[in-house]
Design a protein around this motif. Sequence first.
Motif, mmCIF file in Angstrom:
data_model
loop_
_atom_site.group_PDB
_atom_site.id
_atom_site.type_symbol
_atom_site.label_atom_id
_atom_site.label_comp_id
_atom_site.label_asym_id
_atom_site.label_seq_id
_atom_site.Cartn_x
_atom_site.Cartn_y
_atom_site.Cartn_z
ATOM 1 N N PRO A 231 -1.896 10.800 -25.776
ATOM 2 C CA PRO A 231 -1.709 11.821 -24.736
ATOM 3 C C PRO A 231 -2.187 11.338 -23.374
ATOM 4 O O PRO A 231 -3.308 10.860 -23.223
ATOM 5 N N VAL A 232 -1.297 11.446 -22.395
ATOM 6 C CA VAL A 232 -1.599 11.006 -21.027
ATOM 7 C C VAL A 232 -1.132 12.087 -20.061
ATOM 8 O O VAL A 232 0.048 12.446 -20.046
ATOM 9 N N ASP A 233 -2.061 12.590 -19.253
ATOM 10 C CA ASP A 233 -1.723 13.512 -18.165
ATOM 11 C C ASP A 233 -1.554 12.654 -16.918
ATOM 12 O O ASP A 233 -2.498 11.996 -16.471
ATOM 13 N N SER A 234 -0.354 12.640 -16.356
ATOM 14 C CA SER A 234 -0.075 11.737 -15.238
ATOM 15 C C SER A 234 -1.007 11.986 -14.055
ATOM 16 O O SER A 234 -1.392 11.044 -13.355
ATOM 17 N N ALA A 235 -1.394 13.230 -13.817
ATOM 18 C CA ALA A 235 -2.295 13.521 -12.699
ATOM 19 C C ALA A 235 -3.653 12.857 -12.905
ATOM 20 O O ALA A 235 -4.311 12.435 -11.942
ATOM 21 N N ASP A 236 -4.088 12.732 -14.164
ATOM 22 C CA ASP A 236 -5.386 12.121 -14.437
ATOM 23 C C ASP A 236 -5.389 10.621 -14.123
ATOM 24 O O ASP A 236 -6.459 10.034 -13.961
ATOM 25 N N LEU A 237 -4.227 10.000 -14.055
ATOM 26 C CA LEU A 237 -4.168 8.598 -13.672
ATOM 27 C C LEU A 237 -4.658 8.410 -12.244
ATOM 28 O O LEU A 237 -5.096 7.325 -11.865
ATOM 29 N N VAL A 238 -4.598 9.485 -11.458
ATOM 30 C CA VAL A 238 -5.099 9.466 -10.090
ATOM 31 C C VAL A 238 -6.495 10.072 -10.007
ATOM 32 O O VAL A 238 -7.403 9.519 -9.377
ATOM 33 N N LEU A 239 -6.682 11.183 -10.683
ATOM 34 C CA LEU A 239 -7.933 11.929 -10.546
ATOM 35 C C LEU A 239 -9.107 11.260 -11.256
ATOM 36 O O LEU A 239 -10.236 11.294 -10.753
ATOM 37 N N GLN A 240 -8.858 10.678 -12.416
ATOM 38 C CA GLN A 240 -9.964 10.080 -13.169
ATOM 39 C C GLN A 240 -10.692 8.990 -12.386
ATOM 40 O O GLN A 240 -11.928 9.014 -12.312
ATOM 41 N N PRO B 125 0.815 -1.232 0.000
ATOM 42 C CA PRO B 125 0.000 0.000 0.000
ATOM 43 C C PRO B 125 0.841 1.271 0.000
ATOM 44 O O PRO B 125 0.437 2.279 -0.590
ATOM 45 N N ALA B 126 1.997 1.246 0.657
ATOM 46 C CA ALA B 126 2.851 2.440 0.686
ATOM 47 C C ALA B 126 3.331 2.796 -0.721
ATOM 48 O O ALA B 126 3.474 3.982 -1.051
ATOM 49 N N ASP B 127 3.577 1.791 -1.550
ATOM 50 C CA ASP B 127 4.032 2.050 -2.916
ATOM 51 C C ASP B 127 2.919 2.688 -3.738
ATOM 52 O O ASP B 127 3.183 3.540 -4.592
ATOM 53 N N VAL B 128 1.677 2.273 -3.499
ATOM 54 C CA VAL B 128 0.545 2.878 -4.206
ATOM 55 C C VAL B 128 0.437 4.357 -3.862
ATOM 56 O O VAL B 128 0.257 5.211 -4.738
ATOM 57 N N VAL B 129 0.538 4.682 -2.560
ATOM 58 C CA VAL B 129 0.453 6.070 -2.124
ATOM 59 C C VAL B 129 1.603 6.894 -2.717
ATOM 60 O O VAL B 129 1.392 8.007 -3.214
ATOM 61 N N ALA B 130 2.817 6.346 -2.677
ATOM 62 C CA ALA B 130 3.983 7.055 -3.213
ATOM 63 C C ALA B 130 3.848 7.268 -4.720
ATOM 64 O O ALA B 130 4.196 8.336 -5.245
ATOM 65 N N THR B 131 3.332 6.259 -5.418
ATOM 66 C CA THR B 131 3.168 6.375 -6.870
ATOM 67 C C THR B 131 2.100 7.395 -7.219
ATOM 68 O O THR B 131 2.281 8.216 -8.134
ATOM 69 N N ALA B 132 0.985 7.377 -6.490
ATOM 70 C CA ALA B 132 -0.075 8.348 -6.735
ATOM 71 C C ALA B 132 0.433 9.774 -6.520
ATOM 72 O O ALA B 132 0.129 10.690 -7.304
ATOM 73 N N THR B 133 1.218 9.980 -5.471
ATOM 74 C CA THR B 133 1.770 11.304 -5.185
ATOM 75 C C THR B 133 2.725 11.747 -6.287
ATOM 76 O O THR B 133 2.712 12.907 -6.723
ATOM 77 N N ALA B 134 3.570 10.810 -6.740
ATOM 78 C CA ALA B 134 4.521 11.141 -7.810
ATOM 79 C C ALA B 134 3.799 11.450 -9.115
ATOM 80 O O ALA B 134 4.245 12.298 -9.899
ATOM 81 N N GLU B 135 2.678 10.775 -9.373
ATOM 82 C CA GLU B 135 1.897 11.076 -10.580
ATOM 83 C C GLU B 135 1.357 12.500 -10.506
ATOM 84 O O GLU B 135 1.371 13.248 -11.499
ATOM 85 N N LEU B 136 0.881 12.916 -9.339
ATOM 86 C CA LEU B 136 0.378 14.276 -9.169
ATOM 87 C C LEU B 136 1.505 15.302 -9.304
ATOM 88 O O LEU B 136 1.294 16.400 -9.812
ATOM 89 N N ALA B 137 2.706 14.898 -8.857
ATOM 90 C CA ALA B 137 3.852 15.803 -8.946
ATOM 91 C C ALA B 137 4.459 15.826 -10.345
ATOM 92 O O ALA B 137 5.253 16.720 -10.667
ATOM 93 N N GLY B 138 4.108 14.841 -11.171
ATOM 94 C CA GLY B 138 4.652 14.775 -12.524
ATOM 95 C C GLY B 138 6.096 14.340 -12.566
ATOM 96 O O GLY B 138 6.858 14.745 -13.458
ATOM 97 N N THR B 139 6.503 13.476 -11.614
ATOM 98 C CA THR B 139 7.900 13.045 -11.545
ATOM 99 C C THR B 139 8.086 11.557 -11.852
ATOM 100 O O THR B 139 9.193 11.046 -11.718
ATOM 101 N N THR B 140 7.037 10.853 -12.237
ATOM 102 C CA THR B 140 7.158 9.421 -12.533
ATOM 103 C C THR B 140 7.813 9.211 -13.899
ATOM 104 O O THR B 140 8.001 10.154 -14.683
ATOM 105 N N THR B 141 8.126 7.970 -14.190
ATOM 106 C CA THR B 141 8.753 7.644 -15.472
ATOM 107 C C THR B 141 7.848 8.018 -16.638
ATOM 108 O O THR B 141 8.293 8.615 -17.618
ATOM 109 N N SER B 142 6.581 7.667 -16.541
ATOM 110 C CA SER B 142 5.673 7.969 -17.657
ATOM 111 C C SER B 142 5.445 9.465 -17.799
ATOM 112 O O SER B 142 5.278 9.971 -18.912
ATOM 113 N N ALA B 143 5.450 10.193 -16.677
ATOM 114 C CA ALA B 143 5.206 11.641 -16.725
ATOM 115 C C ALA B 143 6.350 12.379 -17.397
ATOM 116 O O ALA B 143 6.151 13.452 -17.978
#
Length: 322
Positions: free
Chosen positions: A116-125, A69-87
């Motif tokens: 087109p993929v907005d990394s934040a939308d991976l969490v928000l959608q 679960p900690a990895d899910v939270v960290a990944t979701a936060t990174a997606e919002l920050a736009g710092t993940t690999t896909s972002a």
Amino acid sequence: MVTIAVRTPRGARGSTPDSHDFPTRPYDLVKEFVIALVAMTLLTAVLAAAFSSPDEKAITMQGWATADPADVVATATAELAGTTTSATYGAPYNHASDGQKLLGLSLQKWGGVRIPVDSADLVLQPLEAQTGNAAVTSAVQQWRAASATQQQAWATGYSDALAAAPGGDPAKAATGDYGPVPALAAGLLAVAQSGGLEGGLTSSGNFYGGDQTRAMLLLSDGAYLEDLAVVQKLGGDQWGMMNETGNYPGQPWMWLYTFWYQVQPFSTSENADALVWGLMMVLTLGLMFLPLIPGLRDIPRWIPVHRLIWRDHYRRHSSARR
């Protein structure tokens, strides 16, 4: 004129044999078929048990959320920050970078942003699709109303706090001004644990929704998928491109491609994919035009391995000349 009719004896040369002239014996075709079917079924089952590939269970978002679960939270936060690999990948998902280059040419950028993929939308959608959770709905609205600078500050701050927390545990993260980010990350975790995230990011523009691109990007941005791959010997430095799970052999014909990822300079290059692709194209062209390349086309004359393989043919050819 006198015509003499000559009767050919039964079975003589030039006549059609009579089936009654041959011995017969009873033959049970159904019995023979059943025996062959049972034998082949047992043989197939034994060989499949001994040599078939393992049947690994599919990786799910729910499994990810339950196991880490900690990895899910960290990944979701990174997606919002736009710092993940896909972002930060660039084309075909976004314009964040020029991507990998070959001889200074940005081939990846040339392809353009086709998915087109907005990394934040991976969490928000997925969160916007949920109803009945006022806290999550409020958090999404707060995020949408904030400026890009404020969003970046919230997400980056919480991402740093998670990285500094023991074991990445969100409960042990230092307090700070993270805005709605903790609620958004916790909301995505809850959706994933409930199984509601399965298919939540799947779309294809039609009724069936078979495009798994966005779901795979979210999953691969975390550490969970890569950790499982390494355990199964599927990491890039483990010849994973040609292996199957575990120690089972995979596609040996792919060794020439995956080999280059194991040696310098490809093994440490940021442009490894483009460089290996370019090298394979050169080798392919060399193979295609081998008969036209001076020196290389003469190798069979210098090293006549083919004469050893076809020695019987050359022996007969040599004898015929004499």
